[in-house]
Design a protein around this motif. Sequence first.
Motif, PDB file in Angstrom:
ATOM      1  N   ASN A 124       0.825  -1.221   0.000  1.00 42.34           N
ATOM      2  CA  ASN A 124       0.000   0.000   0.000  1.00 42.34           C
ATOM      3  C   ASN A 124       0.855   1.264   0.000  1.00 42.34           C
ATOM      4  O   ASN A 124       0.484   2.284   0.583  1.00 42.34           O
ATOM      5  CB  ASN A 124      -0.940   0.012   1.219  1.00 42.34           C
ATOM      6  CG  ASN A 124      -1.866  -1.194   1.241  1.00 42.34           C
ATOM      7  OD1 ASN A 124      -2.411  -1.592   0.218  1.00 42.34           O
ATOM      8  ND2 ASN A 124      -2.028  -1.787   2.430  1.00 42.34           N
ATOM      9  N   ASN A 125       2.030   1.163  -0.668  1.00 42.43           N
ATOM     10  CA  ASN A 125       2.944   2.306  -0.784  1.00 42.43           C
ATOM     11  C   ASN A 125       3.423   2.845   0.566  1.00 42.43           C
ATOM     12  O   ASN A 125       3.734   4.030   0.702  1.00 42.43           O
ATOM     13  CB  ASN A 125       2.307   3.428  -1.600  1.00 42.43           C
ATOM     14  CG  ASN A 125       2.242   3.099  -3.073  1.00 42.43           C
ATOM     15  OD1 ASN A 125       3.142   2.463  -3.613  1.00 42.43           O
ATOM     16  ND2 ASN A 125       1.167   3.524  -3.727  1.00 42.43           N
ATOM     17  N   THR A 126       3.449   1.969   1.567  1.00 41.84           N
ATOM     18  CA  THR A 126       4.033   2.350   2.849  1.00 41.84           C
ATOM     19  C   THR A 126       5.528   2.585   2.659  1.00 41.84           C
ATOM     20  O   THR A 126       6.218   1.779   2.025  1.00 41.84           O
ATOM     21  CB  THR A 126       3.820   1.256   3.901  1.00 41.84           C
ATOM     22  OG1 THR A 126       2.429   0.960   3.976  1.00 41.84           O
ATOM     23  CG2 THR A 126       4.314   1.709   5.260  1.00 41.84           C
ATOM     24  N   ILE A 127       6.015   3.682   3.203  1.00 40.14           N
ATOM     25  CA  ILE A 127       7.410   4.064   2.997  1.00 40.14           C
ATOM     26  C   ILE A 127       8.224   3.796   4.258  1.00 40.14           C
ATOM     27  O   ILE A 127       7.821   4.178   5.355  1.00 40.14           O
ATOM     28  CB  ILE A 127       7.517   5.558   2.611  1.00 40.14           C
ATOM     29  CG1 ILE A 127       6.876   5.792   1.237  1.00 40.14           C
ATOM     30  CG2 ILE A 127       8.969   6.024   2.611  1.00 40.14           C
ATOM     31  CD1 ILE A 127       6.806   7.258   0.862  1.00 40.14           C
ATOM     32  N   PHE A 128       9.366   3.130   4.085  1.00 40.21           N
ATOM     33  CA  PHE A 128      10.311   2.903   5.174  1.00 40.21           C
ATOM     34  C   PHE A 128      11.669   3.445   4.731  1.00 40.21           C
ATOM     35  O   PHE A 128      12.178   3.053   3.675  1.00 40.21           O
ATOM     36  CB  PHE A 128      10.441   1.420   5.505  1.00 40.21           C
ATOM     37  CG  PHE A 128       9.155   0.756   5.881  1.00 40.21           C
ATOM     38  CD1 PHE A 128       8.682   0.793   7.180  1.00 40.21           C
ATOM     39  CD2 PHE A 128       8.397   0.093   4.913  1.00 40.21           C
ATOM     40  CE1 PHE A 128       7.491   0.187   7.526  1.00 40.21           C
ATOM     41  CE2 PHE A 128       7.203  -0.519   5.254  1.00 40.21           C
ATOM     42  CZ  PHE A 128       6.746  -0.473   6.559  1.00 40.21           C
ATOM     43  N   GLN A 129      12.247   4.327   5.503  1.00 41.17           N
ATOM     44  CA  GLN A 129      13.600   4.796   5.217  1.00 41.17           C
ATOM     45  C   GLN A 129      14.305   5.106   6.531  1.00 41.17           C
ATOM     46  O   GLN A 129      13.694   5.568   7.485  1.00 41.17           O
ATOM     47  CB  GLN A 129      13.592   6.008   4.294  1.00 41.17           C
ATOM     48  CG  GLN A 129      12.753   7.180   4.751  1.00 41.17           C
ATOM     49  CD  GLN A 129      12.742   8.295   3.709  1.00 41.17           C
ATOM     50  OE1 GLN A 129      13.067   8.090   2.547  1.00 41.17           O
ATOM     51  NE2 GLN A 129      12.384   9.497   4.131  1.00 41.17           N
ATOM     52  N   ASP A 130      15.598   4.794   6.559  1.00 42.32           N
ATOM     53  CA  ASP A 130      16.353   4.969   7.796  1.00 42.32           C
ATOM     54  C   ASP A 130      17.829   5.089   7.443  1.00 42.32           C
ATOM     55  O   ASP A 130      18.246   4.795   6.300  1.00 42.32           O
ATOM     56  CB  ASP A 130      16.123   3.793   8.738  1.00 42.32           C
ATOM     57  CG  ASP A 130      16.422   4.144  10.198  1.00 42.32           C
ATOM     58  OD1 ASP A 130      16.844   5.284  10.461  1.00 42.32           O
ATOM     59  OD2 ASP A 130      16.225   3.266  11.066  1.00 42.32           O
ATOM     60  N   CYS A 131      18.628   5.503   8.421  1.00 48.74           N
ATOM     61  CA  CYS A 131      20.061   5.633   8.208  1.00 48.74           C
ATOM     62  C   CYS A 131      20.781   5.501   9.542  1.00 48.74           C
ATOM     63  O   CYS A 131      20.170   5.614  10.600  1.00 48.74           O
ATOM     64  CB  CYS A 131      20.406   6.966   7.548  1.00 48.74           C
ATOM     65  SG  CYS A 131      19.932   8.413   8.525  1.00 48.74           S
ATOM     66  N   ASP A 132      22.092   5.260   9.469  1.00 46.15           N
ATOM     67  CA  ASP A 132      22.920   5.106  10.667  1.00 46.15           C
ATOM     68  C   ASP A 132      24.271   5.743  10.389  1.00 46.15           C
ATOM     69  O   ASP A 132      24.963   5.358   9.435  1.00 46.15           O
ATOM     70  CB  ASP A 132      23.079   3.624  11.009  1.00 46.15           C
ATOM     71  CG  ASP A 132      23.877   3.395  12.295  1.00 46.15           C
ATOM     72  OD1 ASP A 132      24.279   4.392  12.933  1.00 46.15           O
ATOM     73  OD2 ASP A 132      24.098   2.227  12.652  1.00 46.15           O
ATOM     74  N   ASP A 133      24.659   6.737  11.216  1.00 45.45           N
ATOM     75  CA  ASP A 133      25.949   7.417  11.042  1.00 45.45           C
ATOM     76  C   ASP A 133      27.132   6.535  11.420  1.00 45.45           C
ATOM     77  O   ASP A 133      28.231   6.723  10.910  1.00 45.45           O
ATOM     78  CB  ASP A 133      26.009   8.676  11.914  1.00 45.45           C
ATOM     79  CG  ASP A 133      25.006   9.732  11.497  1.00 45.45           C
ATOM     80  OD1 ASP A 133      24.605   9.739  10.326  1.00 45.45           O
ATOM     81  OD2 ASP A 133      24.625  10.548  12.368  1.00 45.45           O
ATOM     82  N   ASP A 134      26.953   5.618  12.363  1.00 43.23           N
ATOM     83  CA  ASP A 134      28.030   4.794  12.919  1.00 43.23           C
ATOM     84  C   ASP A 134      29.229   5.654  13.334  1.00 43.23           C
ATOM     85  O   ASP A 134      30.380   5.339  13.032  1.00 43.23           O
ATOM     86  CB  ASP A 134      28.470   3.716  11.932  1.00 43.23           C
ATOM     87  CG  ASP A 134      29.356   2.655  12.598  1.00 43.23           C
ATOM     88  OD1 ASP A 134      29.150   2.382  13.794  1.00 43.23           O
ATOM     89  OD2 ASP A 134      30.260   2.109  11.920  1.00 43.23           O
ATOM     90  N   GLY A 135      28.940   6.742  14.032  1.00 43.25           N
ATOM     91  CA  GLY A 135      30.004   7.579  14.572  1.00 43.25           C
ATOM     92  C   GLY A 135      30.463   8.701  13.669  1.00 43.25           C
ATOM     93  O   GLY A 135      31.182   9.594  14.125  1.00 43.25           O
ATOM     94  N   GLU A 136      30.077   8.678  12.398  1.00 46.98           N
ATOM     95  CA  GLU A 136      30.435   9.762  11.469  1.00 46.98           C
ATOM     96  C   GLU A 136      29.245  10.706  11.385  1.00 46.98           C
ATOM     97  O   GLU A 136      28.357  10.551  10.548  1.00 46.98           O
ATOM     98  CB  GLU A 136      30.784   9.194  10.087  1.00 46.98           C
ATOM     99  CG  GLU A 136      31.269  10.235   9.082  1.00 46.98           C
ATOM    100  CD  GLU A 136      32.622  10.813   9.433  1.00 46.98           C
ATOM    101  OE1 GLU A 136      32.668  11.686  10.328  1.00 46.98           O
ATOM    102  OE2 GLU A 136      33.625  10.397   8.823  1.00 46.98           O
ATOM    103  N   THR A 137      29.194  11.673  12.299  1.00 49.62           N
ATOM    104  CA  THR A 137      28.013  12.512  12.496  1.00 49.62           C
ATOM    105  C   THR A 137      27.514  13.119  11.189  1.00 49.62           C
ATOM    106  O   THR A 137      28.286  13.712  10.434  1.00 49.62           O
ATOM    107  CB  THR A 137      28.334  13.641  13.491  1.00 49.62           C
ATOM    108  OG1 THR A 137      28.796  13.059  14.707  1.00 49.62           O
ATOM    109  CG2 THR A 137      27.106  14.480  13.772  1.00 49.62           C
ATOM    110  N   ALA A 138      26.219  12.920  10.939  1.00 44.72           N
ATOM    111  CA  ALA A 138      25.479  13.478   9.798  1.00 44.72           C
ATOM    112  C   ALA A 138      25.724  12.738   8.488  1.00 44.72           C
ATOM    113  O   ALA A 138      25.055  13.014   7.485  1.00 44.72           O
ATOM    114  CB  ALA A 138      25.782  14.962   9.610  1.00 44.72           C
ATOM    115  N   ALA A 139      26.637  11.761   8.475  1.00 43.66           N
ATOM    116  CA  ALA A 139      26.937  11.074   7.216  1.00 43.66           C
ATOM    117  C   ALA A 139      25.769  10.207   6.754  1.00 43.66           C
ATOM    118  O   ALA A 139      25.479  10.133   5.556  1.00 43.66           O
ATOM    119  CB  ALA A 139      28.197  10.223   7.371  1.00 43.66           C
ATOM    120  N   GLY A 140      25.091   9.525   7.696  1.00 44.36           N
ATOM    121  CA  GLY A 140      23.962   8.684   7.310  1.00 44.36           C
ATOM    122  C   GLY A 140      22.840   9.496   6.691  1.00 44.36           C
ATOM    123  O   GLY A 140      22.243   9.092   5.684  1.00 44.36           O
ATOM    124  N   GLY A 141      22.541  10.652   7.285  1.00 47.57           N
ATOM    125  CA  GLY A 141      21.500  11.517   6.741  1.00 47.57           C
ATOM    126  C   GLY A 141      21.839  12.006   5.350  1.00 47.57           C
ATOM    127  O   GLY A 141      20.951  12.140   4.491  1.00 47.57           O
TER     128      GLY A 141
END
Length: 283
Positions: free
Chosen positions: A204-221
Amino acid sequence: MSEELRDELEAINSIYGDGCLVPSGDTNIYVLKPPGESSSLRIEFPPAYPAVPPVVLGTNSTGEHGKRGDAAREFSLFCQALSTVYEPGAVCLFDAIEELTRLLESEAPDETPDQDNTPEDESHTSPATEKAVYAHDTDTLNIPEPPWVISDPFIEQKSVFVARCAYVSSTEEAEAFVQHLLASDRKVRTATHNITAWRIKGPNNTIFQDCDDDGETAAGGRLLHLMQLMELWNAMVIVTRWYGGHKLGPRRFALINQTARDAFVKAGFVSENPNKKKSTGKS
């Protein structure tokens, strides 16, 4: 303070957290708290450093659970690590910390032969050594090798960046792929950072998105934003960085995204020709 030492001080604290390496109040003497260890180390950096090596002056216990035997052992192992990695003219503290971690890991089975190394012990693991726990989980994943497409390595001032991307259909699959990689590849597991992002369209077009910096601040975003700009769905990426001893400043974010994009192109998620319409992955 030399420029090399100033840069190294900033780099160590940015990688391992503020307070990892701090001035002691005495000229040229700093206190190093290796990640996950019970003892701190007093280190003197001669004015000529890195042309001459630093000197480890001693240790002191910093926690209620620290033991004198642990402090002596950590002191001995760090001195060994330092002598192994130091090269005249090159800063060495990051390599010494990583070598200390390797030595402690190699000794762990002999130090605690009767402990049950089960996943329940993960809650007692420090952030700096948490990745190592995955080494004991390989048999529990019960999934085939993820279909990684790997980028070319990007190297700048001895820092190495490598990206892996794959099609995924659920957040559970994405998380399992991350665990499988960390469990099966020690070189990746012990890297400085493993930065992750994924975007998935569910029922049903449900959206999942996520990220993880793993200590490198702002890199995941920033990785996630790259995927949004490229209009990628049902895809994940892990960018692994091995720190080379030199700060890259904001340039590191461009390298992280450049490496990820190279993996996406190789996997066919997006055309290498910027004039062609962007691909959106499998649905």
